[in-house]
Write a protein that holds these residues in place. Structure first.
Motif, PDB file in Angstrom:
ATOM      1  N   GLY A 147      19.095 100.362  51.088  1.00 43.12           N
ATOM      2  CA  GLY A 147      17.968 101.134  50.808  1.00 43.12           C
ATOM      3  C   GLY A 147      17.441 102.098  51.527  1.00 43.12           C
ATOM      4  O   GLY A 147      16.254 103.149  51.288  1.00 43.12           O
ATOM      5  N   ASN A 201      17.207 106.498  48.026  1.00 45.50           N
ATOM      6  CA  ASN A 201      15.863 107.146  48.316  1.00 45.50           C
ATOM      7  C   ASN A 201      15.418 107.051  46.321  1.00 45.50           C
ATOM      8  O   ASN A 201      13.980 107.478  45.979  1.00 45.50           O
ATOM      9  N   ALA A 257      15.696  93.476  53.396  1.00 46.71           N
ATOM     10  CA  ALA A 257      13.902  94.001  53.527  1.00 46.71           C
ATOM     11  C   ALA A 257      13.946  95.521  52.805  1.00 46.71           C
ATOM     12  O   ALA A 257      13.049  95.756  52.364  1.00 46.71           O
ATOM     13  N   GLN A 258      15.118  95.957  53.567  1.00 45.46           N
ATOM     14  CA  GLN A 258      15.018  97.937  53.392  1.00 45.46           C
ATOM     15  C   GLN A 258      15.213  97.894  51.312  1.00 45.46           C
ATOM     16  O   GLN A 258      14.789  98.833  50.669  1.00 45.46           O
ATOM     17  N   CYS A 305      13.636  95.641  49.294  1.00 41.42           N
ATOM     18  CA  CYS A 305      12.650  96.166  48.595  1.00 41.42           C
ATOM     19  C   CYS A 305      11.787  96.898  48.752  1.00 41.42           C
ATOM     20  O   CYS A 305      10.613  97.007  48.219  1.00 41.42           O
ATOM     21  N   GLN A 306      11.809  97.219  50.312  1.00 36.57           N
ATOM     22  CA  GLN A 306      10.782  98.908  50.880  1.00 36.57           C
ATOM     23  C   GLN A 306      10.987  98.915  49.411  1.00 36.57           C
ATOM     24  O   GLN A 306       9.918 100.589  49.310  1.00 36.57           O
ATOM     25  N   ARG A 354      11.087  99.159  46.406  1.00 35.64           N
ATOM     26  CA  ARG A 354      10.382  98.415  45.311  1.00 35.64           C
ATOM     27  C   ARG A 354       9.209  99.040  45.665  1.00 35.64           C
ATOM     28  O   ARG A 354       8.198  99.268  44.384  1.00 35.64           O
ATOM     29  N   ILE A 355       8.514  99.517  47.297  1.00 35.22           N
ATOM     30  CA  ILE A 355       7.101  99.454  47.212  1.00 35.22           C
ATOM     31  C   ILE A 355       7.030 100.476  47.406  1.00 35.22           C
ATOM     32  O   ILE A 355       5.893 101.313  47.823  1.00 35.22           O
ATOM     33  N   GLU A 356       7.522 101.399  48.413  1.00 35.93           N
ATOM     34  CA  GLU A 356       7.459 102.637  49.038  1.00 35.93           C
ATOM     35  C   GLU A 356       8.566 103.710  48.222  1.00 35.93           C
ATOM     36  O   GLU A 356       8.465 104.824  48.594  1.00 35.93           O
ATOM     37  N   CYS A 393       9.417  91.880  45.223  1.00 35.52           N
ATOM     38  CA  CYS A 393      10.444  92.496  45.014  1.00 35.52           C
ATOM     39  C   CYS A 393      11.119  92.755  43.668  1.00 35.52           C
ATOM     40  O   CYS A 393      11.686  93.814  43.269  1.00 35.52           O
ATOM     41  N   GLY A 398       3.111 103.403  45.072  1.00 36.57           N
ATOM     42  CA  GLY A 398       2.940 102.861  46.087  1.00 36.57           C
ATOM     43  C   GLY A 398       1.861 101.880  46.701  1.00 36.57           C
ATOM     44  O   GLY A 398       0.639 101.803  45.541  1.00 36.57           O
ATOM     45  N   GLN A 399       1.282 101.907  47.487  1.00 40.16           N
ATOM     46  CA  GLN A 399       0.624 101.076  48.144  1.00 40.16           C
ATOM     47  C   GLN A 399      -0.648 102.111  48.238  1.00 40.16           C
ATOM     48  O   GLN A 399      -1.260 103.440  48.262  1.00 40.16           O
TER      49      GLN A 399
END
Length: 727
Positions: A142, A145, A164-165, A167-168, A170-172, A195, A661-662
């Motif tokens: 994760g 970067n 989870a790191q 998958c993060q 994929r989000i950010e 993810c 991103g979100q």
């Protein structure tokens, strides 16, 4: 064993290793040798020059040693796919070669866990470890970067949950493709659809394809290209012998993965001609930033290509004959694969942001009658292969960026076929004040010439031609006055070494920013766009005439300009007066009222790139900014949370860009907002409830990428209760 080899290797030339190698190269050779011995290198299929005195950059599977971002001899790519490697991945390969951008050990017999040291690869973009016997994924992955593609399918992760790191990312982060064995009750890896983008069923090739996003669970889609039948059909006709199809970052590879993951039954039955056409259309979409096109309905859908928007005509066998892509925010290089749309008769790509050279493969078209490429940024030479287009009647190459190139005789010879040959040919052949023209063309060859000061014209008889009117970017008439090619002003290129600091301005800025560490840190960073804008503003001749408010307002605008034109080779299309001595209210696209306070910034389809800086907040200090329109550009990165401070915004139009991103919930603080358009971006996640609540007020239009039937829409937003329209 590795140390002993390295010492002997150095002795073969000098007395000791320190006499031969710099520390970085010594560590690099050590790490590579460790990989060789750890994976039974003597049994590799190919191992030319490994564990020899040869430069490690010459060893089989090693490349990228001439990357300008690194010092000489620095390795950036290791590709040992399907090479009979057997053993575990040594952590040294990650610890001592942190420059790796591409790492490919797929289709071998690698076992054991992926070392946690992989998190040290801060430059890596492609990681391919598929088809091995690896047993676990570390959370440290994760930390990658810069990663774009990760392929982990066909391994033995034993039901591990994806960290989870990871998958993060994929989000950010930058991770766009994550493939793994995450399908079915016996999945080797537990991975949420938001993810993993593609889920395989163990050792089979069935997948569940999802672009990820929010809480949406995508429809299960399968393909069966395990024997590479489709891939081989595409490579057989590839203009580069299939090299692009082996590059997971290329538009061609993205087109292939889309092709085999959408409608496999139909694709398998397509003739080679129709398969190549569908692949070419997808390659065109990915090459020219299709997600940001103004009109794109049906593209990358299961529909026939004849039903995709802007495809004007097809023949009786489903081959596209006319495509009208003008004024549609196409950005990028024209891919050679476009010639797989082999029965094209009319191709109109006028008034976009196409750059680079015209592919020589255009000469392969057999039926092309009209080719319109005017109003772009094309460079290089006009290819003589266009002279092979014996059916060509109209050719428009005007208002581009060609430099001192001559029209090939082969094209001019098409003009001699009276009644049947080339009847119309426009290009940039007007000489400037220095007696030179962008294109050298005889009068009997080119029948209309343009220059740097010419008004842009679409093509002969534009008003008399029945053209679709769906594109809001389409011009209202034959001539478009005021178009500026090239831009009226270059981007700012100041630096700390050329301009002094204005201490009075710095005190003003820091006083205002005392409660914002982000702003003050950016101002202190001499490599930042904020610092560059500070230097520029402090050196302007009329600086002393500005009060504190107008200094802050102008500083915010200047930072915005520099941040959205970071590449001198890709400036704004029109940038008249920006970062000049003119008052900011005279800058192109800026409107003001009441004591010269900015009320509107409108810069649609103006070739903005880079990111929106936090300093955009300063442009709204006058509490008058009601309209911000930046649609149809190439601005990327995350949406600045500072947009939420522009309390008087009524219209915020950010559609057709590259935002990721979100969506920040801070936008929900814009209580006067009546229209918010975020569609045609790469945003993900759930629409924040703070924004949905604005629908109970004056927000009548809320549009984003939330179409559940579109696999590339990655935002979750309920129609009516929140979004007014899903794109």
């Amino acid at each position: 064993r590795v140390y002993a080899w390295l010492v002997e290797d150095a002795k073969s030339v000098k007395d000791g290793p320190d006499d031969k190698y710099a520390d970085e190269q010594l560590f690099q050779r050590y790490a590579l040798a460790t990989l060789y011995f750890a994976t039974n290198g003597v049994q590799w299929s190919k191992s030319e020059d490994w564990i020899t005195p040869a430069e490690e950059c010459d060893w089989f599977g090693i490349s990228g040693c001439d990357d300008a971002r690194f010092t000489d001899h620095t390795i950036t790519a290791i590709n040992l796919k399907e090479n009979r490697l057997e053993g575990t991945i040594p952590p040294e390969i990650f610890e001592f070669v942190p420059s790796i951008i591409t790492f490919n050990l797929a289709t071998n017999q690698m076992s054991g866990p992926i070392p946690k040291e992989i998190g040290m690869l801060q430059n890596i973009e492609i990681l391919e470890l598929a088809e091995n016997q690896l047993t676990s994924i570390p959370a440290e992955m994760g930390q990658l970067n810069s990663i774009d593609h990760v392929f982990l399918q066909a391994n033995n992760f034993g039901g591990q949950e994806t960290p989870a790191q990871v998958c993060q990312l994929r989000i950010e982060g930058s991770l766009t493709l994550l493939w793994a064995d995450c399908r079915g009750d016996q999945a080797s890896l537990l991975c949420d659809p938001s993810c993993c983008t593609t889920c395989f069923s163990g050792s089979t090739s069935s997948i569940s394809a999802s672009p990820g996003g929010g809480d949406k669970v995508p429809e299960v889609i399968t393909h069966a290209d395990s024997d590479d039948q489709v891939l081989n059909r595409l490579k057989k006709s590839a203009p580069d012998n299939g090299d692009s199809l082996d590059n997971a970052l290329s538009p061609q590879f993205k087109a292939y993965t889309w092709l085999v993951g959408t409608d496999p039954t139909n694709d398998a039955k397509l003739s080679d001609v129709l398969l190549l056409q569908r692949y070419a259309m997808a390659t065109l979409y990915f090459s020219l930033a299709g997600h940001g096109w103004v009109d794109k309905d049906g593209w990358l859908s299961k529909k026939s290509a004849c039903e995709w928007e802007l495809v004007e005509k097809c023949n009786g066998v489903g081959m596209v004959t006319e495509m009208l892509l003008y004024s549609n925010n196409l950005v990028g290089r024209i891919p050679a694969e476009i010639t797989h749309i082999r029965m094209l008769e009319l191709l109109d790509m006028t008034d976009n942001e196409l750059y680079g050279a015209i592919p020589t493969e255009f000469g392969l078209f057999e039926d092309l009658e009209i080719l319109r490429l005017g109003g772009n940024l094309l460079t290089g030479n006009i290819p003589s292969e266009l002279g092979n287009l014996s059916t060509l009647h109209e050719l428009y190459l005007h208002v581009n960026e060609f430099t001192a190139t001559s029209v090939p005789n082969e094209i001019c010879e098409l003009r001699t076929d009276a009644g049947n040959g080339l009847s119309t040919f426009w290009t940039d052949c007007i000489k400037n004040d220095f007696g030179s023209a962008r294109v050298i063309c005889d009068e009997d060859c080119c029948d209309e010439c343009f220059g740097d000061d010419s008004d842009f014209k679409f093509y002969q008889g534009y008003l008399d031609t029945d053209m679709p009117t769906s594109s809001p970017a389409a011009p209202p008439g034959t001539i478009v006055p005021g178009r500026s090619f090239p831009p009226t002003a270059p981007p700012v290129t100041t630096s700390a070494s050329t301009l002094p600091e204005n201490l009075e301005l710095k005190d003003d800025l820091l006083k205002h920013m005392k409660e914002s560490p982000l702003f003050s840190d950016r101002l202190s960073d001499k490599s930042s766009h904020a610092y560059e804008a500070f230097l520029w503003l402090g050196s302007t001749p009329n600086f002393d005439e500005l009060d504190e408010f107008h200094r802050l307002q102008r500083y915010g605008l200047a930072t915005f300009y520099i941040s959205t034109s970071p590449d001198a080779n890709y400036p704004w299309k029109i940038s008249e007066s920006w970062n000049s001595g003119e008052h900011e209210c005279e800058w192109f696209g800026v409107s003001c009222e009441d004591n010269n306070t900015v009320t509107e910034i409108s810069l649609p389809s103006n070739r903005l790139s880079g990111t929106i800086p936090p300093e955009i907040e300063l442009v709204g200090l006058g509490n008058k900014l009601s309209t911000l329109i930046l649609s149809g550009n190439n601005i990327g990165g995350k949406l600045a949370v500072q947009l939420g401070t522009l309390k008087h915004l009524e219209v915020l139009d950010l559609k057709a860009n590259d935002f990721t991103g979100q969506i920040p919930p801070e936008i929900g603080e814009l209580t006067k907002l009546t229209s918010l358009e975020l569609q045609a971006n790469e945003l993900t996640g759930v629409m924040p409830p703070q924004i949905c609540e604005l629908r109970d007020g004056v927000l009548g239009e809320l549009i984003t990428d939330c179409d559940e039937e579109d696999p590339y829409s990655m935002v979750t937003c309920e129609i009516d209760s929140c979004c007014s329209e899903c794109y």
